[in-house]
Design an enzyme around this catalytic site. Structure first.
Site, PDB file in Angstrom:
ATOM      1  N   LYS A  88      52.597   3.956  40.016  1.00 22.59           N
ATOM      2  CA  LYS A  88      52.212   3.450  38.572  1.00 22.59           C
ATOM      3  C   LYS A  88      50.906   2.454  38.600  1.00 22.59           C
ATOM      4  O   LYS A  88      50.181   2.421  37.736  1.00 22.59           O
ATOM      5  CB  LYS A  88      53.369   2.894  37.796  1.00 22.59           C
ATOM      6  N   GLY A  89      50.802   1.850  39.609  1.00 25.47           N
ATOM      7  CA  GLY A  89      50.087   0.693  39.554  1.00 25.47           C
ATOM      8  C   GLY A  89      48.477   0.942  39.544  1.00 25.47           C
ATOM      9  O   GLY A  89      47.880  -0.017  39.174  1.00 25.47           O
ATOM     10  N   GLU A 115      44.243   3.361  44.670  1.00 21.02           N
ATOM     11  CA  GLU A 115      45.270   2.299  44.661  1.00 21.02           C
ATOM     12  C   GLU A 115      45.227   1.134  44.192  1.00 21.02           C
ATOM     13  O   GLU A 115      43.836   0.805  44.312  1.00 21.02           O
ATOM     14  CB  GLU A 115      45.832   2.426  46.080  1.00 21.02           C
ATOM     15  N   ASP A 116      46.025   0.631  43.537  1.00 24.12           N
ATOM     16  CA  ASP A 116      46.049  -0.823  43.160  1.00 24.12           C
ATOM     17  C   ASP A 116      45.743  -1.950  44.133  1.00 24.12           C
ATOM     18  O   ASP A 116      44.882  -2.536  44.112  1.00 24.12           O
ATOM     19  CB  ASP A 116      47.105  -1.494  41.904  1.00 24.12           C
ATOM     20  N   ASP A 158      48.361  -3.820  50.954  1.00 21.28           N
ATOM     21  CA  ASP A 158      48.748  -4.976  51.559  1.00 21.28           C
ATOM     22  C   ASP A 158      49.294  -4.520  53.161  1.00 21.28           C
ATOM     23  O   ASP A 158      48.781  -4.391  54.076  1.00 21.28           O
ATOM     24  CB  ASP A 158      49.521  -5.841  51.094  1.00 21.28           C
ATOM     25  N   LYS A 192      44.336  -6.800  50.622  1.00 21.53           N
ATOM     26  CA  LYS A 192      45.087  -7.466  51.314  1.00 21.53           C
ATOM     27  C   LYS A 192      45.108  -7.488  52.824  1.00 21.53           C
ATOM     28  O   LYS A 192      46.348  -7.376  53.071  1.00 21.53           O
ATOM     29  CB  LYS A 192      46.398  -8.299  50.749  1.00 21.53           C
ATOM     30  N   PHE A 237      51.038 -13.710  45.343  1.00 23.81           N
ATOM     31  CA  PHE A 237      51.649 -12.484  44.667  1.00 23.81           C
ATOM     32  C   PHE A 237      50.982 -12.270  43.177  1.00 23.81           C
ATOM     33  O   PHE A 237      50.895 -13.165  42.522  1.00 23.81           O
ATOM     34  CB  PHE A 237      53.058 -12.487  44.548  1.00 23.81           C
ATOM     35  N   ASP A 273      52.345  -4.899  38.714  1.00 18.46           N
ATOM     36  CA  ASP A 273      53.630  -5.396  38.322  1.00 18.46           C
ATOM     37  C   ASP A 273      54.164  -6.414  39.151  1.00 18.46           C
ATOM     38  O   ASP A 273      54.405  -6.404  40.575  1.00 18.46           O
ATOM     39  CB  ASP A 273      54.479  -4.313  37.726  1.00 18.46           C
ATOM     40  N   ARG A 291      52.025  -5.500  33.901  1.00 11.45           N
ATOM     41  CA  ARG A 291      50.950  -4.354  34.190  1.00 11.45           C
ATOM     42  C   ARG A 291      49.885  -4.493  32.981  1.00 11.45           C
ATOM     43  O   ARG A 291      48.875  -4.049  33.362  1.00 11.45           O
ATOM     44  CB  ARG A 291      51.701  -2.947  34.033  1.00 11.45           C
TER      45      ARG A 291
END
Length: 182
Positions: A48-49, A105-106, A109, A137, A158, A165, A171
């Protein structure tokens, strides 16, 4: 301030403003346009991100042969740390064989989710695979995954907002914020 998944959030500290994000997305789109031209290409949003970043990014892509599709992966569940277990709950509907594929992609990491997805798409004989991420990241990388088009690099914290989210909260924020716990 608010509460998500039984961890109290004291503050949301601004990291990237909506204006910084908008400017960087236009720069990334220019790089992507230069890379692909009008070659057959599929841009794949990781739900979803990635939805806000994807929506804004594809509006600036000028490829006449661009197709859009979506996948859904998760490795966080309702927590704040990634697991190595990837759940692949929605697959692309477009045949990617012989086409350039840009995964959007959001945040990348640990890299586990993207390694999984890149492996899936490589097996389907995509012409090329590249990865665009709003936030890279890379200091948290546990597996070898390269972000080809990184919006921003971030070393710690974070973050939430702009699609990112924390336990399905935050979000909708127009910028990116660091969660400061109580």
């Amino acid at each position: 301030m608010s509460k998500a998944n039984d961890i109290k959030v004291k503050e949301l500290k601004p990291v990237f403003t909506p204006e910084q994000i908008a400017a960087r997305i236009q720069e990334l789109a220019a790089e992507i346009n230069a890379e692909y031209g009008d070659e057959p290409m599929v841009a794949v949003c990781v739900l979803k991100g990635g939805f806000m970043f994807f929506s804004d990014l594809v509006r600036f892509l000028h490829n006449k042969n661009l197709e859009l599709d979506f996948v859904r992966l998760s490795s966080y569940g309702k927590g704040s740390s990634s697991s190595k277990h990837v759940i692949f709950s929605k697959d692309v509907e477009i045949d990617i064989c012989g086409k350039h594929v840009l995964i959007v992609e959001d945040i990348v990491d640990s890299g586990h989710s993207m390694r999984f997805l890149l492996g899936q798409f490589a097996a389907r004989k995509a012409r090329s695979l590249r990865l665009a991420a709003l936030v890279d990241k890379d200091e948290r990388r546990e597996v070898d995954v390269k972000v080809d088009f990184a919006g921003f690099k971030l070393n710690q914290g974070f973050i939430v907002g702009y699609g990112l989210d924390y336990a399905e909260h935050y979000r909708m924020l127009p910028g990116v914020f660091e969660v400061i716990p109580e």
